[in-house]
Design an enzyme around this catalytic site. Sequence first.
Site, mmCIF file in Angstrom:
data_model
loop_
_atom_site.group_PDB
_atom_site.id
_atom_site.type_symbol
_atom_site.label_atom_id
_atom_site.label_comp_id
_atom_site.label_asym_id
_atom_site.label_seq_id
_atom_site.Cartn_x
_atom_site.Cartn_y
_atom_site.Cartn_z
ATOM 1 N N ASP A 139 -10.139 -5.331 -3.386
ATOM 2 C CA ASP A 139 -9.507 -4.377 -2.462
ATOM 3 C C ASP A 139 -10.460 -3.218 -2.212
ATOM 4 O O ASP A 139 -10.928 -2.567 -3.155
ATOM 5 C CB ASP A 139 -8.199 -3.885 -3.108
ATOM 6 C CG ASP A 139 -7.329 -3.083 -2.178
ATOM 7 O OD1 ASP A 139 -7.864 -2.223 -1.468
ATOM 8 O OD2 ASP A 139 -6.110 -3.307 -2.181
ATOM 9 N N HIS B 298 -7.504 -5.841 0.793
ATOM 10 C CA HIS B 298 -6.281 -5.057 1.026
ATOM 11 C C HIS B 298 -5.476 -5.556 2.234
ATOM 12 O O HIS B 298 -4.429 -5.014 2.543
ATOM 13 C CB HIS B 298 -6.692 -3.593 1.257
ATOM 14 C CG HIS B 298 -5.563 -2.607 1.108
ATOM 15 N ND1 HIS B 298 -4.944 -2.370 -0.103
ATOM 16 C CD2 HIS B 298 -4.950 -1.794 1.998
ATOM 17 C CE1 HIS B 298 -3.998 -1.456 0.059
ATOM 18 N NE2 HIS B 298 -3.968 -1.096 1.324
ATOM 19 N N SER C 193 0.821 -1.207 0.000
ATOM 20 C CA SER C 193 0.000 0.000 0.000
ATOM 21 C C SER C 193 0.862 1.269 0.000
ATOM 22 O O SER C 193 1.619 1.481 -0.949
ATOM 23 C CB SER C 193 -0.972 -0.055 1.183
ATOM 24 O OG SER C 193 -2.012 0.865 0.987
#
Length: 276
Positions: free
Chosen positions: A222, A254, A146
């Site tokens: 996600d 995610h 991320s």
Amino acid sequence: MKTLSENVSFGGVQGVHSHASTACNCDMTFGLYLPPEAQSGPVPLLWFLSGLTCTHENAMTKAGAQAFASEVGVAVVFPDTSPRGDGVPDADDFAMGQGAGFYVDATKGKWAKHFKMWSYVTDELPALLAENFPLDMDRQAITGHSMGGHGALTIAMNLPDRFRSVSAFAPMANTLDSDWGKPQLTAYLGEDREKRRKHDASVLVEERGFRGPMLIDQGTDDQFLDLLKPEALASAIARRRQPATFRMQKGYDHSYFFVSSFIDDHMALHAEALWA
Ligand SMILES: N[C@@H](CCC(=O)N[C@@H](CSC=O)C(=O)NCC(=O)O)C(=O)O
């Protein structure tokens, strides 16, 4: 430097260490996994940069990197994601302030004194690691999740001679034009879009590329897809004709359940590049 804990893991040692950081003007903590091979000489190093809200601990305990790292004789460092502490500014939004350093050197306002994560991860921490641990700093690779995926890609492409391979899990892919990137980097670096270009993974892929192996994994389910903008990175890879593997992983979200599902593929890519 102070060692806070050491646990044997897959025959190696998972350590947690802290030190006074000159770059960030506060104490910083990091995790370092040393495989069994480190007992007999320097080993290559993989960086794992983490995402928003994470400390050094999230990836260290949830990514599941140690088993493969032990098998292939690679050390893994898990830095924190920002400066921390009572004197360090913070924000109500979890995407700003402590836990959200974005791997840049802030130059603006209250952030400038402490938020120097670029210098921390590219200069200060490498020097400290080289001095204190059996690491071969000529063999480094980098990955992240991320915000940390953004960090891994942007650092690798800005320092083309340092890392042999780069990978990312659900990276923030287009920080110039996303609400995960634009407001934060504007606060840290200012309004001048030019100064923020070197921190946008899609811009960098198209303009500079990366000469080693590159692997990106992104879950189709996600919850942050619209903020991550994987399509910008995929398009940039295609426009540059950058050798890369970009995988949309069906059904994954995610979380670290996603990261740990594919960590072995990433470790294998990096191990091959590091031991070539
Ligand atoms: N608390 C937030 C969600 C924050 C979140 O999901 N953080 C991710 C990284 S997101 C991008 O950088 C993370 O890694 N969290 C730590 C973990 O251990 O899962 C919300 O409420 O939406």
